[in-house]
Design a protein around this motif. Structure first.
Motif, PDB file in Angstrom:
ATOM      1  N   GLN A 159      20.839  26.345  32.345  1.00  0.00           N
ATOM      2  CA  GLN A 159      21.798  25.835  31.366  1.00  0.00           C
ATOM      3  C   GLN A 159      22.217  26.948  30.430  1.00  0.00           C
ATOM      4  O   GLN A 159      21.396  27.715  29.940  1.00  0.00           O
ATOM      5  CB  GLN A 159      21.218  24.685  30.549  1.00  0.00           C
ATOM      6  N   LEU A 160      23.525  27.025  30.223  1.00  0.00           N
ATOM      7  CA  LEU A 160      24.117  27.931  29.247  1.00  0.00           C
ATOM      8  C   LEU A 160      24.784  27.087  28.176  1.00  0.00           C
ATOM      9  O   LEU A 160      25.238  25.974  28.445  1.00  0.00           O
ATOM     10  CB  LEU A 160      25.160  28.832  29.917  1.00  0.00           C
ATOM     11  N   ALA A 161      24.861  27.616  26.978  1.00  0.00           N
ATOM     12  CA  ALA A 161      25.514  26.904  25.885  1.00  0.00           C
ATOM     13  C   ALA A 161      26.991  27.267  25.833  1.00  0.00           C
ATOM     14  O   ALA A 161      27.411  28.316  26.340  1.00  0.00           O
ATOM     15  CB  ALA A 161      24.840  27.255  24.561  1.00  0.00           C
ATOM     16  N   ALA A 162      27.756  26.400  25.212  1.00  0.00           N
ATOM     17  CA  ALA A 162      29.195  26.614  25.053  1.00  0.00           C
ATOM     18  C   ALA A 162      29.647  25.918  23.768  1.00  0.00           C
ATOM     19  O   ALA A 162      29.024  24.953  23.334  1.00  0.00           O
ATOM     20  CB  ALA A 162      29.953  26.057  26.252  1.00  0.00           C
ATOM     21  N   ARG A 183      26.439  30.458  19.880  1.00  0.00           N
ATOM     22  CA  ARG A 183      26.506  31.921  19.931  1.00  0.00           C
ATOM     23  C   ARG A 183      26.313  32.306  21.391  1.00  0.00           C
ATOM     24  O   ARG A 183      25.370  31.844  22.018  1.00  0.00           O
ATOM     25  CB  ARG A 183      25.401  32.554  19.073  1.00  0.00           C
ATOM     26  N   PRO A 184      27.181  33.131  21.974  1.00  0.00           N
ATOM     27  CA  PRO A 184      27.054  33.464  23.398  1.00  0.00           C
ATOM     28  C   PRO A 184      25.762  34.207  23.702  1.00  0.00           C
ATOM     29  O   PRO A 184      25.238  34.940  22.871  1.00  0.00           O
ATOM     30  CB  PRO A 184      28.267  34.337  23.685  1.00  0.00           C
ATOM     31  N   SER A 185      25.273  33.995  24.896  1.00  0.00           N
ATOM     32  CA  SER A 185      24.082  34.685  25.375  1.00  0.00           C
ATOM     33  C   SER A 185      24.521  36.025  25.965  1.00  0.00           C
ATOM     34  O   SER A 185      25.111  36.078  27.028  1.00  0.00           O
ATOM     35  CB  SER A 185      23.382  33.830  26.427  1.00  0.00           C
ATOM     36  N   ARG A 186      24.259  37.106  25.242  1.00  0.00           N
ATOM     37  CA  ARG A 186      24.722  38.426  25.664  1.00  0.00           C
ATOM     38  C   ARG A 186      23.650  39.220  26.410  1.00  0.00           C
ATOM     39  O   ARG A 186      23.960  40.212  27.055  1.00  0.00           O
ATOM     40  CB  ARG A 186      25.227  39.209  24.461  1.00  0.00           C
ATOM     41  N   LYS A 187      22.391  38.816  26.321  1.00  0.00           N
ATOM     42  CA  LYS A 187      21.313  39.501  27.036  1.00  0.00           C
ATOM     43  C   LYS A 187      20.740  38.579  28.115  1.00  0.00           C
ATOM     44  O   LYS A 187      20.729  38.924  29.290  1.00  0.00           O
ATOM     45  CB  LYS A 187      20.224  39.947  26.044  1.00  0.00           C
ATOM     46  N   ALA A 188      20.253  37.411  27.706  1.00  0.00           N
ATOM     47  CA  ALA A 188      19.738  36.444  28.680  1.00  0.00           C
ATOM     48  C   ALA A 188      20.897  36.011  29.576  1.00  0.00           C
ATOM     49  O   ALA A 188      22.032  35.881  29.115  1.00  0.00           O
ATOM     50  CB  ALA A 188      19.148  35.241  27.963  1.00  0.00           C
ATOM     51  N   GLY A 244      41.388  38.537  35.548  1.00  0.00           N
ATOM     52  CA  GLY A 244      41.285  38.992  34.165  1.00  0.00           C
ATOM     53  C   GLY A 244      39.881  39.092  33.613  1.00  0.00           C
ATOM     54  O   GLY A 244      39.696  39.393  32.441  1.00  0.00           O
ATOM     55  N   ALA A 245      38.865  38.850  34.446  1.00  0.00           N
ATOM     56  CA  ALA A 245      37.477  38.936  33.982  1.00  0.00           C
ATOM     57  C   ALA A 245      37.014  40.393  34.013  1.00  0.00           C
ATOM     58  O   ALA A 245      37.355  41.143  34.935  1.00  0.00           O
ATOM     59  CB  ALA A 245      36.557  38.083  34.857  1.00  0.00           C
ATOM     60  N   GLU A 246      36.259  40.787  33.022  1.00  0.00           N
ATOM     61  CA  GLU A 246      35.691  42.136  32.981  1.00  0.00           C
ATOM     62  C   GLU A 246      34.590  42.237  34.037  1.00  0.00           C
ATOM     63  O   GLU A 246      33.781  41.327  34.206  1.00  0.00           O
ATOM     64  CB  GLU A 246      35.115  42.424  31.602  1.00  0.00           C
ATOM     65  N   VAL A 247      34.561  43.350  34.755  1.00  0.00           N
ATOM     66  CA  VAL A 247      33.536  43.629  35.760  1.00  0.00           C
ATOM     67  C   VAL A 247      32.891  44.960  35.386  1.00  0.00           C
ATOM     68  O   VAL A 247      33.565  45.983  35.351  1.00  0.00           O
ATOM     69  CB  VAL A 247      34.143  43.698  37.179  1.00  0.00           C
ATOM     70  N   VAL A 248      31.589  44.921  35.090  1.00  0.00           N
ATOM     71  CA  VAL A 248      30.861  46.120  34.688  1.00  0.00           C
ATOM     72  C   VAL A 248      29.759  46.373  35.718  1.00  0.00           C
ATOM     73  O   VAL A 248      28.749  45.658  35.752  1.00  0.00           O
ATOM     74  CB  VAL A 248      30.254  45.966  33.272  1.00  0.00           C
ATOM     75  N   TRP A 249      29.959  47.359  36.571  1.00  0.00           N
ATOM     76  CA  TRP A 249      28.993  47.686  37.614  1.00  0.00           C
ATOM     77  C   TRP A 249      27.743  48.324  37.005  1.00  0.00           C
ATOM     78  O   TRP A 249      27.821  49.059  36.026  1.00  0.00           O
ATOM     79  CB  TRP A 249      29.607  48.630  38.645  1.00  0.00           C
ATOM     80  N   ASP A 250      26.600  48.038  37.609  1.00  0.00           N
ATOM     81  CA  ASP A 250      25.317  48.572  37.161  1.00  0.00           C
ATOM     82  C   ASP A 250      24.512  48.924  38.408  1.00  0.00           C
ATOM     83  O   ASP A 250      24.190  48.049  39.207  1.00  0.00           O
ATOM     84  CB  ASP A 250      24.577  47.538  36.321  1.00  0.00           C
ATOM     85  N   GLU A 251      24.203  50.196  38.572  1.00  0.00           N
ATOM     86  CA  GLU A 251      23.519  50.686  39.775  1.00  0.00           C
ATOM     87  C   GLU A 251      22.013  50.881  39.570  1.00  0.00           C
ATOM     88  O   GLU A 251      21.362  51.532  40.372  1.00  0.00           O
ATOM     89  CB  GLU A 251      24.156  52.010  40.217  1.00  0.00           C
ATOM     90  N   ARG A 252      21.436  50.322  38.509  1.00  0.00           N
ATOM     91  CA  ARG A 252      20.034  50.597  38.187  1.00  0.00           C
ATOM     92  C   ARG A 252      19.017  49.745  38.938  1.00  0.00           C
ATOM     93  O   ARG A 252      17.828  50.006  38.839  1.00  0.00           O
ATOM     94  CB  ARG A 252      19.807  50.437  36.680  1.00  0.00           C
ATOM     95  N   PRO A 296      34.324  32.653  29.832  1.00  0.00           N
ATOM     96  CA  PRO A 296      35.350  32.640  28.780  1.00  0.00           C
ATOM     97  C   PRO A 296      34.818  32.502  27.350  1.00  0.00           C
ATOM     98  O   PRO A 296      35.530  32.792  26.404  1.00  0.00           O
ATOM     99  CB  PRO A 296      36.223  31.440  29.134  1.00  0.00           C
ATOM    100  N   VAL A 297      33.562  32.056  27.202  1.00  0.00           N
ATOM    101  CA  VAL A 297      33.003  31.904  25.856  1.00  0.00           C
ATOM    102  C   VAL A 297      32.028  33.031  25.520  1.00  0.00           C
ATOM    103  O   VAL A 297      31.402  33.030  24.476  1.00  0.00           O
ATOM    104  CB  VAL A 297      32.360  30.508  25.653  1.00  0.00           C
ATOM    105  N   GLY A 298      31.908  34.029  26.419  1.00  0.00           N
ATOM    106  CA  GLY A 298      31.109  35.216  26.129  1.00  0.00           C
ATOM    107  C   GLY A 298      29.706  35.244  26.687  1.00  0.00           C
ATOM    108  O   GLY A 298      28.970  36.199  26.448  1.00  0.00           O
ATOM    109  N   ASN A 299      29.291  34.228  27.449  1.00  0.00           N
ATOM    110  CA  ASN A 299      27.961  34.249  28.065  1.00  0.00           C
ATOM    111  C   ASN A 299      27.902  35.297  29.162  1.00  0.00           C
ATOM    112  O   ASN A 299      28.818  35.408  29.981  1.00  0.00           O
ATOM    113  CB  ASN A 299      27.608  32.883  28.662  1.00  0.00           C
ATOM    114  N   ARG A 300      26.815  36.078  29.194  1.00  0.00           N
ATOM    115  CA  ARG A 300      26.625  37.119  30.198  1.00  0.00           C
ATOM    116  C   ARG A 300      26.228  36.500  31.536  1.00  0.00           C
ATOM    117  O   ARG A 300      25.398  35.593  31.597  1.00  0.00           O
ATOM    118  CB  ARG A 300      25.520  38.061  29.727  1.00  0.00           C
ATOM    119  N   LEU A 301      26.823  36.997  32.610  1.00  0.00           N
ATOM    120  CA  LEU A 301      26.495  36.582  33.976  1.00  0.00           C
ATOM    121  C   LEU A 301      26.262  37.831  34.808  1.00  0.00           C
ATOM    122  O   LEU A 301      26.991  38.815  34.688  1.00  0.00           O
ATOM    123  CB  LEU A 301      27.645  35.781  34.593  1.00  0.00           C
TER     124      LEU A 301
END
Length: 125
Positions: free
Chosen positions: A9-12, A63-68, A88-96, A108-113
């Protein structure tokens, strides 16, 4: 004994259902699931895709979940990332993460996926 993960569950924020429905349903391609009437009265939405379920609950002091975040395994991650970026969604690649291709985005409400695919994964078919 825990047998499986049932849902995440994510909040909105209040009133965000139209934007969430467009993003999770149309952009991500998930199916909206009916909520039981007693729970539907509080707003929010449920989505599913195969065995994966995401529930979006309304939280007045949101408040959006920016880490979890949920980590969603995808097939064809390059095409999936292009689809999100094209909407239009931001895509940030992470190779770690060894053995995986992955990227982060936000709803759209700022929750990290997180979206990830094991390297060398070949879908059946």
């Amino acid at each position: 004994m825990i047998a499986a993960l049932d849902h995440v569950q994510l909040a909105a924020p209040p009133g965000s259902e139209p934007a969430l429905r467009a993003y999770y349903g149309e952009v991500l391609g998930m199916t909206e699931l009916p909520k039981p009437p007693a729970l539907a009265a509080g707003g929010g939405l449920w989505f599913g895709c195969g065995p994966v379920q995401l529930h979006l609950g309304i939280e007045p002091d949101f408040r959006p979940s920016r880490k979890a975040h949920p980590g969603l395994r995808v097939v064809g991650i390059g095409a999936f990332a292009a689809r999100l970026a094209g909407q239009g969604a931001e895509v940030v690649w992470d190779e770690r993460l060894p053995g995986h291709r992955r990227f982060y985005s936000a709803d759209p409400v700022g929750n990290r996926l997180e979206f990830l695919e094991p390297i060398g994964h070949h879908p059946i078919g």
